[in-house]
Design an enzyme around this catalytic site. Structure first.
Site, short mmCIF file in Angstrom:
data_model
loop_
_atom_site.label_atom_id
_atom_site.label_comp_id
_atom_site.label_asym_id
_atom_site.label_seq_id
_atom_site.Cartn_x
_atom_site.Cartn_y
_atom_site.Cartn_z
N GLY A 83 31.75 -1.47 -23.28
CA GLY A 83 32.13 -0.01 -23.58
C GLY A 83 30.71 0.61 -24.06
O GLY A 83 29.46 0.09 -23.54
N GLU A 86 9.50 -8.33 -3.89
CA GLU A 86 9.70 -9.39 -3.00
C GLU A 86 10.43 -9.45 -1.89
O GLU A 86 10.96 -10.18 -1.44
CB GLU A 86 10.12 -10.83 -4.09
N GLN A 116 44.58 -7.28 -17.02
CA GLN A 116 44.31 -7.54 -15.81
C GLN A 116 43.07 -6.75 -15.02
O GLN A 116 42.37 -7.45 -14.19
CB GLN A 116 45.63 -7.40 -14.64
N ILE A 143 1.12 -2.40 -7.47
CA ILE A 143 0.46 -4.00 -7.78
C ILE A 143 0.78 -4.61 -9.28
O ILE A 143 0.18 -3.80 -10.06
CB ILE A 143 -1.01 -4.04 -7.42
N GLU A 172 0.96 -1.20 -0.04
CA GLU A 172 -0.03 -0.07 -0.03
C GLU A 172 0.72 1.10 -0.04
O GLU A 172 2.31 1.13 0.21
CB GLU A 172 -0.96 0.14 1.19
N PRO A 173 0.42 2.30 -0.36
CA PRO A 173 1.13 3.58 -0.24
C PRO A 173 1.84 3.79 1.08
O PRO A 173 2.99 4.29 1.21
CB PRO A 173 0.13 4.95 -0.43
C1 LIG Z 1 8.11 -2.82 -10.05
C2 LIG Z 1 7.68 -3.24 -8.78
C3 LIG Z 1 6.61 -4.00 -8.57
C4 LIG Z 1 5.84 -4.61 -7.50
N1 LIG Z 1 4.97 -5.46 -7.62
C5 LIG Z 1 4.07 -5.72 -6.35
C6 LIG Z 1 3.20 -6.80 -6.52
O1 LIG Z 1 2.53 -7.17 -7.39
N2 LIG Z 1 2.36 -6.86 -5.45
C7 LIG Z 1 2.63 -6.26 -3.94
O2 LIG Z 1 1.94 -6.34 -3.01
N3 LIG Z 1 3.87 -5.40 -4.17
C8 LIG Z 1 4.54 -5.26 -5.04
N4 LIG Z 1 5.72 -4.28 -5.16
C9 LIG Z 1 5.84 -3.63 -3.71
C10 LIG Z 1 7.30 -4.05 -3.11
O3 LIG Z 1 7.28 -5.24 -2.47
C11 LIG Z 1 7.52 -2.88 -2.11
O4 LIG Z 1 8.03 -1.92 -2.91
C12 LIG Z 1 8.55 -3.34 -1.12
O5 LIG Z 1 7.84 -4.59 -0.40
C13 LIG Z 1 9.06 -2.12 -0.44
O6 LIG Z 1 8.10 -1.49 0.14
P1 LIG Z 1 8.09 0.17 -0.09
O7 LIG Z 1 8.27 0.28 -1.26
O8 LIG Z 1 6.72 0.66 0.60
O9 LIG Z 1 9.21 0.71 0.87
P2 LIG Z 1 9.18 0.87 2.47
O10 LIG Z 1 8.70 -0.31 3.31
O11 LIG Z 1 8.67 2.22 2.73
O12 LIG Z 1 10.80 0.99 2.88
C14 LIG Z 1 11.71 1.94 2.15
C15 LIG Z 1 13.08 1.61 2.45
O13 LIG Z 1 13.46 1.33 3.69
C16 LIG Z 1 14.06 0.01 3.85
N5 LIG Z 1 13.50 -0.64 5.14
C17 LIG Z 1 12.37 -0.93 5.48
N6 LIG Z 1 12.29 -1.37 6.86
C18 LIG Z 1 13.89 -1.15 6.88
C19 LIG Z 1 14.28 -1.63 8.48
N7 LIG Z 1 13.84 -2.12 9.50
N8 LIG Z 1 15.68 -1.36 8.40
C20 LIG Z 1 16.42 -0.93 7.25
N9 LIG Z 1 15.75 -0.65 6.30
C21 LIG Z 1 14.55 -0.70 6.28
C22 LIG Z 1 13.46 -0.83 2.60
O14 LIG Z 1 14.00 -1.92 2.52
C23 LIG Z 1 13.39 0.09 1.55
O15 LIG Z 1 14.62 0.20 1.01
C24 LIG Z 1 6.14 -4.09 -6.25
C25 LIG Z 1 7.15 -2.91 -6.34
C26 LIG Z 1 7.90 -2.71 -7.48
C27 LIG Z 1 8.98 -1.50 -7.41
#
Ligand SMILES: Cc1cc2nc3c(=O)[nH]c(=O)nc-3n(C[C@H](O)[C@H](O)[C@H](O)COP(=O)(O)OP(=O)(O)OC[C@H]3O[C@@H](n4cnc5c(N)ncnc54)[C@H](O)[C@@H]3O)c2cc1C
Length: 387
Positions: free
Chosen positions: A343, A367, A283, A163, A132-133
């Site tokens: 390149g 994932e 190298q 999604i 979610e957002p």
């Molecule tokens: C192209 C694409 C396709 C996707 N498809 C799907 C889909 O089909 N279905 C679905 O449900 N989701 C999907 N996702 C969502 C994806 O699973 C999420 O983007 C991901 O889980 C991260 O959530 P977020 O973007 O809200 O980042 P946030 O949860 O806001 O996290 C932001 C950053 O902080 C880091 N972070 C979070 N917690 C911690 C912590 N405790 N310690 C250190 N660092 C932390 C995270 O690793 C990330 O780098 C997709 C995402 C993308 C980009």
């Protein structure tokens, strides 16, 4: 620990490698460099071949018509079938058949009739709606989409972000809060995309041109109670189980393009001359190739180790997290170095590197991002008390 291939596994690997090189990769000469679908007649021909190989329906349990293939063999195939330009997100353009949403194997008989079987026949497409957002790393806390009981139905309101493929899907799994905060408050619903109140608000453009991510707006979406998958409040366990299982093939498919990129870099370094000698004699170049080799061998070993544990029926949550973390990061480095060795050609759309380079970056986030994998591993090392 012996992770060498059996004779049968080697035969399958060789067969899939030939299929990718002789049947799939040549088709890409005539496709847009970001294409993820084939014209129907070409697709049908490839499917005919995967059926002849006895590998159609990979990932589908044998009792549902899939081939008898263990996790290890499946993993070896995933390393092979992703070795072409579209291979990371559209391996062989789907010619091995979709396993659908694996959670539906646990569905009720009615749900299987309505959703699972048409998907296995290739008639319906799906989405997986967890993030979610408000956040994807920690969905148990972040999910704000709410489902309220209303007679025999549930009425759902909220939004989902990222999604994949919801704009092309017929139905999917939507995770919504039916109870209080935390894991126990999340329920999984099967929802159809043409139902009133389900709106794909926009396609979210990312580094990946193929297979769109989407934002979904859900407004008074009415879902019958029989469309709950599993139990009310059991949604998080369903999501978590899927994410853990998915990590091994996900990691394996990261390695496919990386192996191919490395192979191309080795060949190119031997034929390209600068300052009167082949690149391979320098190298600086040798070390890039050596680092590729070490990255690939390490990651492959960890992926196969996780697969072997899964096949033995051992717990593999930590191994799945380790292999996803290592493979997605190693593959990015290998593709980057291989690109550098080429390149200018490395960044040209004439070769597949630029697509792999963009798409592999997503694998460190999708994932479960690298940091979340580390969190899973840390929890294992330090104990479950870690928040
Ligand atoms: C192209 C694409 C396709 C996707 N498809 C799907 C889909 O089909 N279905 C679905 O449900 N989701 C999907 N996702 C969502 C994806 O699973 C999420 O983007 C991901 O889980 C991260 O959530 P977020 O973007 O809200 O980042 P946030 O949860 O806001 O996290 C932001 C950053 O902080 C880091 N972070 C979070 N917690 C911690 C912590 N405790 N310690 C250190 N660092 C932390 C995270 O690793 C990330 O780098 C997709 C995402 C993308 C980009």
């Amino acid at each position: 620990m012996d992770l060498s291939l059996t004779e049968e596994q080697q035969l399958i690997v060789d067969m899939v490698r030939r299929f990718v090189r002789e049947e799939v990769a040549p088709l890409e000469d005539d496709l847009d460099t970001d294409e993820d679908r084939l014209p129907p007649e070409q697709f049908a021909k490839l499917v005919e071949k995967t059926k002849e190989m006895g590998l159609y329906g990979l990932g589908i349990p044998p009792e549902y018509g899939g081939p008898e293939v263990d996790v290890m063999t499946n993993t070896l195939i995933a390393i092979e079938y992703s070795q072409h330009r579209a291979g990371l997100y559209a391996p062989c353009y789907g010619a091995f058949g979709g396993a659908g949403l694996s959670q539906l194997y646990e569905a009720t008989d009615e749900q299987k009739e309505k959703y699972l079987y048409p998907t296995l026949r290739g008639e319906k497409k799906t989405f997986f709606g967890l993030s979610e957002p408000s956040g994807g790393s920690d969905p148990a806390r972040a999910i704000q989409t709410r489902a309220e009981r209303d007679g025999d139905d549930w009425v759902i309101n909220g939004s989902k972000l990222w999604i994949s493929g919801a704009d092309r899907a017929d139905y999917g799994l939507l995770f919504a809060r039916t109870g209080g905060p935390g894991r126990a408050g999340v329920t999984c619903f099967i929802v159809e995309t043409q139902w009133p109140g389900f709106n794909v608000r926009r396609v979210v453009h990312t580094l990946r041109q193929a297979l769109h991510a989407t934002e979904i707006q859900i407004e008074n979406l009415r879902v019958p109670n029989e469309n709950i998958l599993g139990q009310e409040g059991g949604g998080f366990a369903i999501a978590n189980d899927r994410l853990t299982r998915q990590r091994i093939p996900y990691a394996a498919a990261c390695l496919g393009p990386a192996f191919k990129a490395h192979e191309m870099a080795i060949e190119y370094a031997q034929i390209r001359e600068t300052f009167g000698a082949p690149l391979s004699s320098r190298q600086g170049i040798q070390w890039m190739l050596v680092e590729n080799e070490v990255d690939l061998r390490t990651a492959r070993w960890l992926v196969l180790d996780a697969a072997a544990k899964a096949d033995r029926g051992d717990a593999f949550r930590t191994e799945a997290a380790i292999c996803k973390l290592v493979a997605s990061e190693a593959a990015g480095r290998v593709i980057d170095r291989s690109m550098q060795i080429h390149g200018g050609l490395g960044v040209a759309k004439d070769l597949p590197f630029e697509r792999w380079y963009r798409e592999i970056r997503i694998r460190r986030i999708g994932e479960g991002p690298s940091e979340v994998q580390k969190h899973v591993i840390a929890r294992d090392i330090l104990g479950a008390g870690l928040r």
